[in-house]
Scaffold this motif. Structure first.
Motif, PDB file in Angstrom:
ATOM      1  N   ALA A 175    -106.982 -56.532 -21.454  1.00  0.00           N
ATOM      2  CA  ALA A 175    -107.193 -56.208 -22.862  1.00  0.00           C
ATOM      3  C   ALA A 175    -105.944 -56.499 -23.681  1.00  0.00           C
ATOM      4  O   ALA A 175    -106.026 -56.989 -24.819  1.00  0.00           O
ATOM      5  CB  ALA A 175    -107.583 -54.740 -23.003  1.00  0.00           C
ATOM      6  N   ARG A 176    -104.785 -56.249 -23.096  1.00  0.00           N
ATOM      7  CA  ARG A 176    -103.519 -56.448 -23.800  1.00  0.00           C
ATOM      8  C   ARG A 176    -103.259 -57.921 -24.101  1.00  0.00           C
ATOM      9  O   ARG A 176    -102.542 -58.239 -25.045  1.00  0.00           O
ATOM     10  CB  ARG A 176    -102.374 -55.862 -22.965  1.00  0.00           C
ATOM     11  CG  ARG A 176    -101.064 -55.714 -23.709  1.00  0.00           C
ATOM     12  CD  ARG A 176    -100.040 -54.990 -22.870  1.00  0.00           C
ATOM     13  NE  ARG A 176     -98.760 -54.903 -23.563  1.00  0.00           N
ATOM     14  CZ  ARG A 176     -97.582 -55.087 -22.996  1.00  0.00           C
ATOM     15  NH1 ARG A 176     -97.511 -55.376 -21.700  1.00  0.00           N
ATOM     16  NH2 ARG A 176     -96.475 -54.991 -23.694  1.00  0.00           N
TER      17      ARG A 176
ATOM     18  N   ALA B 295    -110.858 -59.840 -19.763  1.00  0.00           N
ATOM     19  CA  ALA B 295    -111.558 -58.924 -18.861  1.00  0.00           C
ATOM     20  C   ALA B 295    -112.956 -59.422 -18.518  1.00  0.00           C
ATOM     21  O   ALA B 295    -113.461 -59.176 -17.416  1.00  0.00           O
ATOM     22  CB  ALA B 295    -111.627 -57.527 -19.475  1.00  0.00           C
TER      23      ALA B 295
ATOM     24  N   ASP C  77    -111.591 -63.135 -24.300  1.00  0.00           N
ATOM     25  CA  ASP C  77    -111.799 -61.832 -23.654  1.00  0.00           C
ATOM     26  C   ASP C  77    -111.511 -62.003 -22.169  1.00  0.00           C
ATOM     27  O   ASP C  77    -112.377 -62.378 -21.384  1.00  0.00           O
ATOM     28  CB  ASP C  77    -113.235 -61.354 -23.886  1.00  0.00           C
ATOM     29  CG  ASP C  77    -113.522 -59.991 -23.265  1.00  0.00           C
ATOM     30  OD1 ASP C  77    -112.626 -59.429 -22.590  1.00  0.00           O
ATOM     31  OD2 ASP C  77    -114.651 -59.488 -23.436  1.00  0.00           O
TER      32      ASP C  77
ATOM     33  N   THR D  29    -108.690 -58.328 -28.853  1.00  0.00           N
ATOM     34  CA  THR D  29    -108.036 -57.031 -29.050  1.00  0.00           C
ATOM     35  C   THR D  29    -107.298 -56.977 -30.372  1.00  0.00           C
ATOM     36  O   THR D  29    -107.147 -55.892 -30.959  1.00  0.00           O
ATOM     37  CB  THR D  29    -107.043 -56.769 -27.893  1.00  0.00           C
ATOM     38  OG1 THR D  29    -107.764 -56.744 -26.662  1.00  0.00           O
ATOM     39  CG2 THR D  29    -106.285 -55.461 -28.073  1.00  0.00           C
TER      40      THR D  29
ATOM     41  N   ASN E  24    -103.886 -51.866 -12.834  1.00  0.00           N
ATOM     42  CA  ASN E  24    -104.329 -51.676 -14.215  1.00  0.00           C
ATOM     43  C   ASN E  24    -104.745 -52.997 -14.842  1.00  0.00           C
ATOM     44  O   ASN E  24    -104.523 -53.249 -16.021  1.00  0.00           O
ATOM     45  CB  ASN E  24    -103.205 -51.047 -15.041  1.00  0.00           C
ATOM     46  CG  ASN E  24    -101.945 -51.917 -15.087  1.00  0.00           C
ATOM     47  OD1 ASN E  24    -101.719 -52.747 -14.184  1.00  0.00           O
ATOM     48  ND2 ASN E  24    -101.127 -51.727 -16.101  1.00  0.00           N
ATOM     49  N   ARG E  25    -105.375 -53.849 -14.052  1.00  0.00           N
ATOM     50  CA  ARG E  25    -105.642 -55.209 -14.524  1.00  0.00           C
ATOM     51  C   ARG E  25    -106.580 -55.240 -15.727  1.00  0.00           C
ATOM     52  O   ARG E  25    -106.460 -56.122 -16.578  1.00  0.00           O
ATOM     53  CB  ARG E  25    -106.187 -56.076 -13.392  1.00  0.00           C
ATOM     54  CG  ARG E  25    -107.561 -55.707 -12.882  1.00  0.00           C
ATOM     55  CD  ARG E  25    -108.012 -56.666 -11.791  1.00  0.00           C
ATOM     56  NE  ARG E  25    -109.428 -56.500 -11.518  1.00  0.00           N
ATOM     57  CZ  ARG E  25    -110.203 -57.457 -11.044  1.00  0.00           C
ATOM     58  NH1 ARG E  25    -109.691 -58.645 -10.783  1.00  0.00           N
ATOM     59  NH2 ARG E  25    -111.480 -57.246 -10.816  1.00  0.00           N
ATOM     60  N   VAL E  26    -107.502 -54.304 -15.839  1.00  0.00           N
ATOM     61  CA  VAL E  26    -108.383 -54.280 -17.014  1.00  0.00           C
ATOM     62  C   VAL E  26    -107.572 -53.955 -18.267  1.00  0.00           C
ATOM     63  O   VAL E  26    -107.778 -54.547 -19.336  1.00  0.00           O
ATOM     64  CB  VAL E  26    -109.533 -53.283 -16.810  1.00  0.00           C
ATOM     65  CG1 VAL E  26    -110.352 -53.136 -18.089  1.00  0.00           C
ATOM     66  CG2 VAL E  26    -110.430 -53.732 -15.662  1.00  0.00           C
ATOM     67  N   GLU E  27    -106.640 -53.031 -18.131  1.00  0.00           N
ATOM     68  CA  GLU E  27    -105.758 -52.691 -19.258  1.00  0.00           C
ATOM     69  C   GLU E  27    -104.906 -53.882 -19.664  1.00  0.00           C
ATOM     70  O   GLU E  27    -104.751 -54.191 -20.854  1.00  0.00           O
ATOM     71  CB  GLU E  27    -104.863 -51.518 -18.875  1.00  0.00           C
ATOM     72  CG  GLU E  27    -103.849 -51.121 -19.949  1.00  0.00           C
ATOM     73  CD  GLU E  27    -102.871 -50.083 -19.450  1.00  0.00           C
ATOM     74  OE1 GLU E  27    -101.780 -49.972 -20.049  1.00  0.00           O
ATOM     75  OE2 GLU E  27    -103.179 -49.391 -18.460  1.00  0.00           O
ATOM     76  N   VAL E  28    -104.339 -54.577 -18.665  1.00  0.00           N
ATOM     77  CA  VAL E  28    -103.521 -55.760 -18.961  1.00  0.00           C
ATOM     78  C   VAL E  28    -104.384 -56.855 -19.575  1.00  0.00           C
ATOM     79  O   VAL E  28    -103.974 -57.534 -20.520  1.00  0.00           O
ATOM     80  CB  VAL E  28    -102.820 -56.267 -17.686  1.00  0.00           C
ATOM     81  CG1 VAL E  28    -102.080 -57.579 -17.970  1.00  0.00           C
ATOM     82  CG2 VAL E  28    -101.853 -55.217 -17.158  1.00  0.00           C
TER      83      VAL E  28
END
Length: 304
Positions: free
Chosen positions: A214-215, A187, A185, A220, A208-212
């Protein structure tokens, strides 16, 4: 790019005498001869040539079980050359081995390392015939950030679009993942009690580091149909929280993916004792054997 042959019974004896030999001293005699092809460029991205080393058995002409090893270093450091000792147990088992490097944060931030390792898998599948890789018995492994990258390589589906640096039609599939205290994880490491500088560096100042994050997080991609996954993790690890492995295996269980978590009581971030490493590899061998991934008797005796 040159090739050379070496019989690892001699090479391993030298390694076993080294105080840097990963604290394991596993080798009891590696009799299989290998053809070594170092520093093959499998991808060029951002003016960086990502390379890998191939250790292919030279005593056989049939496809062999193949390990992909991915080094650790928090996505910011480390090198494939530092992993030689780590590979000894697989040479003992008669595997082909591919030792992979990837873009570190100083070259490219997230998700570059994830993309590179998927491209390395594609290269291995495309070159399976030349090096006798058995693409039905590819196992991907790594430690720390390398454990994270082993997990993403084995878990990320085509729909994530993270293989676009090296487009192709091959199915990027592995038979199993052997994860040594990998991040699950990302994030979780960016803020709060578990914040780690290496993770912040890898994600940088992306808006958008939280989005990245998660990616590029294995959690995920937990879903039914994943390859079997075994993890080894010390429950006192100060660098990658032990809870990362616990959460991953709880999630795998919920979707009926075969997984196993080998806990090292009091274990920190690697540096396990010889007995602890031997216990871990006993569990790994049993796990791979359960899934039919060890070399056959005929393959093992070919070099004798």
């Amino acid at each position: 790019m040159g090739q050379f042959s070496i019989r690892f019974s001699v090479f391993a004896a030298v390694l076993a005498c080294s105080s840097a030999a990963w604290g394991q001293q596993f080798s009891s005699g590696i009799t299989t001869p290998y053809r070594v092809t170092p520093n093959i460029t499998y991808l060029t991205a951002n003016n960086f040539e990502a390379k890998l080393d191939v250790y292919a058995r030279s005593d056989v002409t049939t496809p062999q079980p193949t390990l992909i090893w991915i080094h650790g270093g928090g996505w910011t450091g480390g090198s494939k050359e530092s992993s030689t000792f780590t590979l000894i147990p697989y040479f003992e088992m008669g595997w082909n081995v591919v030792n992979v490097e990837y873009r570190l944060a100083r070259v490219s931030g997230a998700p570059a390392a994830v993309e590179d390792c998927l491209c390395a898998l594609r290269w291995i599948i495309r070159n399976a015939k030349q090096y006798n890789f058995d693409i039905t018995k590819i196992v991907v492994s790594g430690s720390s950030a390398g454990g994270h990258l082993a997990l993403t390589t084995g878990m990320i589906p085509p729909s994530a679009g993270l293989d676009r640096q090296c487009p192709g039609n091959e199915e990027l599939k592995v038979a199993a993942v052997v994860d040594w205290f990998g991040i699950t994880d990302v994030a979780d490491l960016l803020d709060g009690a578990n914040m780690k500088t290496y993770a912040v560096t890898w994600l940088g100042s992306l808006p958008n580091r939280v989005e990245v994050a998660a990616r590029v997080s294995p959690l995920t991609y937990v879903r039914a149909g994943l390859p079997p996954i075994i993890s080894v993790h010390g429950d006192a690890d100060p660098t990658v929280p032990y809870t990362h492995s616990v959460r991953l295996h709880e999630a795998l269980k919920k979707v009926s993916v075969d997984g196993e978590l080998v806990t090292v009581p009091g274990g920190r971030h690697g540096g396990f004792s010889r007995a602890e490493n031997q216990r871990a590899f006993t569990a790994i061998r049993a796990f791979l054997a359960k899934h039919g991934l060890l070399p056959t008797v005929a393959q093992l005796t070919a070099a004798r």
